[in-house]
Design a protein around this motif. Structure first.
Motif, PDB file in Angstrom:
ATOM      1  N   ARG A 183      15.884  44.802  22.842  1.00  0.00           N
ATOM      2  CA  ARG A 183      14.530  44.744  23.420  1.00  0.00           C
ATOM      3  C   ARG A 183      13.921  43.379  23.148  1.00  0.00           C
ATOM      4  N   ILE A 184      13.139  42.907  24.106  1.00  0.00           N
ATOM      5  CA  ILE A 184      12.324  41.702  23.919  1.00  0.00           C
ATOM      6  C   ILE A 184      10.868  42.084  24.151  1.00  0.00           C
ATOM      7  N   THR A 185      10.004  41.744  23.201  1.00  0.00           N
ATOM      8  CA  THR A 185       8.564  41.981  23.341  1.00  0.00           C
ATOM      9  C   THR A 185       7.853  40.635  23.368  1.00  0.00           C
ATOM     10  N   THR A 186       6.963  40.473  24.344  1.00  0.00           N
ATOM     11  CA  THR A 186       6.230  39.219  24.517  1.00  0.00           C
ATOM     12  C   THR A 186       4.925  39.266  23.721  1.00  0.00           C
ATOM     13  N   LEU A 187       4.767  38.353  22.785  1.00  0.00           N
ATOM     14  CA  LEU A 187       3.566  38.308  21.943  1.00  0.00           C
ATOM     15  C   LEU A 187       2.626  37.173  22.310  1.00  0.00           C
ATOM     16  N   GLY A 188       3.055  36.310  23.242  1.00  0.00           N
ATOM     17  CA  GLY A 188       2.222  35.176  23.645  1.00  0.00           C
ATOM     18  C   GLY A 188       2.940  34.333  24.674  1.00  0.00           C
ATOM     19  N   CYS A 189       2.256  33.353  25.204  1.00  0.00           N
ATOM     20  CA  CYS A 189       2.723  32.342  26.177  1.00  0.00           C
ATOM     21  C   CYS A 189       3.219  32.947  27.484  1.00  0.00           C
ATOM     22  N   ALA A 196       3.346  30.466  21.830  1.00  0.00           N
ATOM     23  CA  ALA A 196       4.675  31.021  22.079  1.00  0.00           C
ATOM     24  C   ALA A 196       5.066  31.953  20.937  1.00  0.00           C
ATOM     25  N   ALA A 197       5.525  33.143  21.272  1.00  0.00           N
ATOM     26  CA  ALA A 197       6.004  34.106  20.266  1.00  0.00           C
ATOM     27  C   ALA A 197       6.672  35.284  20.974  1.00  0.00           C
ATOM     28  N   PHE A 198       7.863  35.624  20.511  1.00  0.00           N
ATOM     29  CA  PHE A 198       8.615  36.758  21.065  1.00  0.00           C
ATOM     30  C   PHE A 198       9.293  37.509  19.928  1.00  0.00           C
ATOM     31  N   ILE A 199       9.462  38.795  20.123  1.00  0.00           N
ATOM     32  CA  ILE A 199      10.270  39.601  19.203  1.00  0.00           C
ATOM     33  C   ILE A 199      11.555  40.006  19.919  1.00  0.00           C
ATOM     34  N   LEU A 200      12.690  39.737  19.277  1.00  0.00           N
ATOM     35  CA  LEU A 200      13.982  40.240  19.730  1.00  0.00           C
ATOM     36  C   LEU A 200      14.369  41.360  18.777  1.00  0.00           C
ATOM     37  N   ASN A 632       1.623  39.197  28.499  1.00  0.00           N
ATOM     38  CA  ASN A 632       1.725  39.403  27.053  1.00  0.00           C
ATOM     39  C   ASN A 632       1.737  40.896  26.740  1.00  0.00           C
ATOM     40  N   LEU A 633       2.449  41.264  25.692  1.00  0.00           N
ATOM     41  CA  LEU A 633       2.562  42.637  25.196  1.00  0.00           C
ATOM     42  C   LEU A 633       3.393  43.539  26.112  1.00  0.00           C
ATOM     43  N   GLU A 634       4.301  42.952  26.884  1.00  0.00           N
ATOM     44  CA  GLU A 634       5.277  43.764  27.606  1.00  0.00           C
ATOM     45  C   GLU A 634       6.569  43.816  26.799  1.00  0.00           C
TER      46      GLU A 634
END
Length: 639
Positions: A183-189, A196-200, A632-634
């Protein structure tokens, strides 16, 4: 016995069975992603140049061999022997012995001569003295940042080893889940530039990619509080990966340690140093502007202490189910496209960070040659349908013409510049043009952080474009050391001297004319009709630079530290496009076009709403791939 201890025992048994009988193996440890092998026979290890390579291939690990402290020669004896092995022209400036690990750090002006062909001189050093050599470059331009980082890491060496051992055990723990998903979650940008920030995420691992601020928008930070990120606690993050040091990607990395994070930050070595420089300046600017910074300098030090530098192309285990590889992004010094290999061939994701696809004077173009990438997260800063930049050669000619005209008239050329990247690009243009006689040879004054950032560039020439690196490495023709470059370190008095003098060029921060020494230069020479202010970088909407570009000639100065209300701007104002560190629309399309195989999905991020949607649509129509312009937040689930 823990699972990690059992695994280390198995690895030690394998190593013992693989090495010749006369080589002892006294201990095997994890230090971060590396496997460290201690031996009482380091000279025998060193005599066989292929042995470590064979072990690394067999175990599929990065291996470092160190001598058992019991067999080390005295540093005073070793020093003499080491200096007799290394060619005098290598320019050794320091030897620093660490008996606890059996390492000797050799600082030299020409590290390549200390390393030798395929590491031959390093092996000879170990064969002579038993110590394991580690080589670093003496900065050709003295850098307080590089010096401070190296001294700090030296002081914290013992604690850092404890940190690395703990991280190593985390990386090599047993997998706990049988599920398989990514999963990838978008935290910004997303649909914006900045933060810029993402969670893998996998069932086993949680990694944060970048953690930046949003320029000109105080308080707009990444959505770190959500359960996918720090909402479940900072200790639930396994790793942080930093693509590059620009503040819209790195500014809030130290904040993670304030929240309790205590894990690794993977980045390149120059990114680590530049992050230190830029985040400390970030705190300084906030303090001068009366803002409360989100963290303090102790958290910057913690971030540096937890950095694990990786080189381009090194495949590195960062979790039981995750391998990371950095590739040149062509954007700024040390910038990286980050490639993640999930599971045992399960899935592959690449985050572009910021990229420049074509070669520039400073860097080779971004690498897009990956064995597999199913999903690409792609920056879209200039992804709009009309975002085509001027050819760099044309841009350089325009800049040179401005300089010729202005200096011939007796004026000065004032260039607001970003300290990292664009300043060094402009310096290379000016150095060559003066050397070739294309523009008059006049003093080039560097103000603000530009000189320090340039010093860091000269410390890591292996990250620069091939021909530039070769000039610095082999021809002893470091263009950054040209006589015409002058570091402004005398403050207002020196600036006044320059203002009272003849034609010259001034490169000064801040690049968007939002405070910093550029305000002093406007105060000194802004009223000169013969002089020219030349913009070579992006001017964000709402900044003073953008307003000057659009025609403002009354500059408010009362809040900028010099006691004046307004300044009448009489100097000419020019804009030269084409020096951006970002790929334009065509460069982004070409980056995807030349990938083989191409990704199945592309997430277009790091651009305003129209840019990401334009690029997403174009990629879909041209390459028939699934594309997204996420908000953001998808969260996107793959597999």
């Amino acid at each position: 016995m823990s699972a990690v201890e059992r695994k280390l025992d198995d690895i030690k048994s394998t190593i013992v069975s693989e090495v010749p009988n006369d080589i002892s193996v006294s201990d095997v440890k994890y230090e971060g992603p590396e496997l460290v092998v201690y031996t009482k026979d380091p000279k025998r290890f060193a005599s066989d140049g292929d042995l470590v390579r064979q072990l690394a291939s067999k175990l599929r690990k990065r291996i470092t061999v160190r001598p058992d402290p019991e067999v080390l020669s005295r540093p005073s004896d070793a020093r003499e022997q080491i200096m007799s092995v290394i060619p005098e022209e290598a320019g050794v400036t320091d030897l620093d012995f660490h008996p606890d690990t059996g390492e000797v750090v050799i600082e030299a002006e020409k590290p390549g001569m200390v390393i030798g062909r395929h590491g031959s001189t390093l092996r000879e050093i170990t064969q002579e003295v038993g110590w394991t050599p580690e080589v670093v470059r003496t900065p050709p331009i003295e850098s307080s940042t590089v010096s401070n980082v190296r001294n700090f890491l030296k002081q914290e060496r013992e604690e850092r080893r404890d940190i690395l051992e703990r991280i190593g055990r985390q990386i090599h723990r047993e997998e706990m889940s049988d599920d398989e998903w990514v999963r990838i979650t978008t935290l910004g940008c997303c649909r914006e530039v900045g933060r810029a920030a993402f969670i893998l995420n996998t069932p086993e691992t949680r990694v944060l990619i970048d953690c930046g601020d949003k320029p000109g928008a105080e308080g707009e930070v990444p959505y770190l509080q959500v359960p996918e990120a720090l909402g479940a606690g900072a200790s639930n993050l396994d790793a942080v990966v930093l693509t590059h040091a620009h503040l819209d990607h790195s500014a809030l990395i130290p904040l993670l340690f304030k929240y309790g994070y205590d894990g690794p930050i993977y980045c390149t070595e120059p990114t680590r140093d530049l992050m230190g420089l830029l985040t400390l300046d970030y705190l300084d600017v906030a303090s001068k502007e009366g803002r409360t910074p989100p963290y303090d300098s102790s958290q910057v030090r913690e971030a540096i202490k937890h950095c694990i530098p990786l080189e381009y192309g090194d495949v590195t285990d960062i979790a039981p189910d995750l391998k990371l590889t950095f590739h040149n992004a062509g954007h700024i010094l040390g910038s990286a496209v980050t490639h993640f290999h999930v599971g045992d061939g399960l899935y592959n994701v690449a985050f572009s960070g910021d990229i420049h696809y074509d070669d520039t004077r400073l860097f080779n173009g971004a690498v897009n040659d990956f064995p597999r990438v199913e999903t690409l997260v792609l920056e879209s800063t200039y992804g709009g349908r009309n975002d085509y930049q001027t050819d760099q050669e044309d841009s350089e000619e325009t800049l040179k013409e401005i300089i010729r005209e202005t200096t011939t008239e007796g004026g000065k050329v004032l260039i607001p510049a970003f300290a990292v990247g664009r300043s060094q690009e402009i310096m290379l243009v000016l150095e060559e043009a003066m050397r070739e006689g294309e523009i008059p040879t006049v003093p080039v004054h560097l103000d603000g952080m530009i000189w320090e950032a340039t010093a860091i560039h000269t410390t890591y020439p292996e990250y620069l474009r091939d021909d530039l690196r070769d000039r610095i490495f082999h021809d002893d023709e470091n263009p950054f050391l040209a006589d015409q470059f002058n570091h402004i370190d005398g403050g207002e008095e020196e600036r006044q001297e320059v203002a009272d003098g003849g034609p010259c060029i001034v490169l000064s921060t801040s690049g968007m004319v939002e405070g910093g020494p550029i305000m002093s230069w406007l105060n000194h020479i802004g009223s000169e009709e013969k002089s020219t202010m030349t913009f070579v970088g992006y001017q964000a909407q709402g900044t003073l630079g953008s307003r000057i570009q659009s025609g403002w000639d009354e500059i408010p100065m009362n809040d900028r530290g010099n006691g004046r209300g307004t300044l009448k701007l009489n100097m000419n104002v020019e804009t030269v496009d084409g020096f951006s560190g970002h790929a334009d629309r065509q460069g982004l399309m070409n980056f995807v076009r030349t990938m083989n195989p191409r990704p199945e999905k592309v997430l277009c991020v790091h651009g305003d709403e129209s840019s990401v949607q334009d690029l997403s649509s174009a990629l879909y129509h041209e390459f028939n791939m699934r594309t997204f312009a996420p908000k953001n937040l998808e969260t996107f689930r793959f597999k």
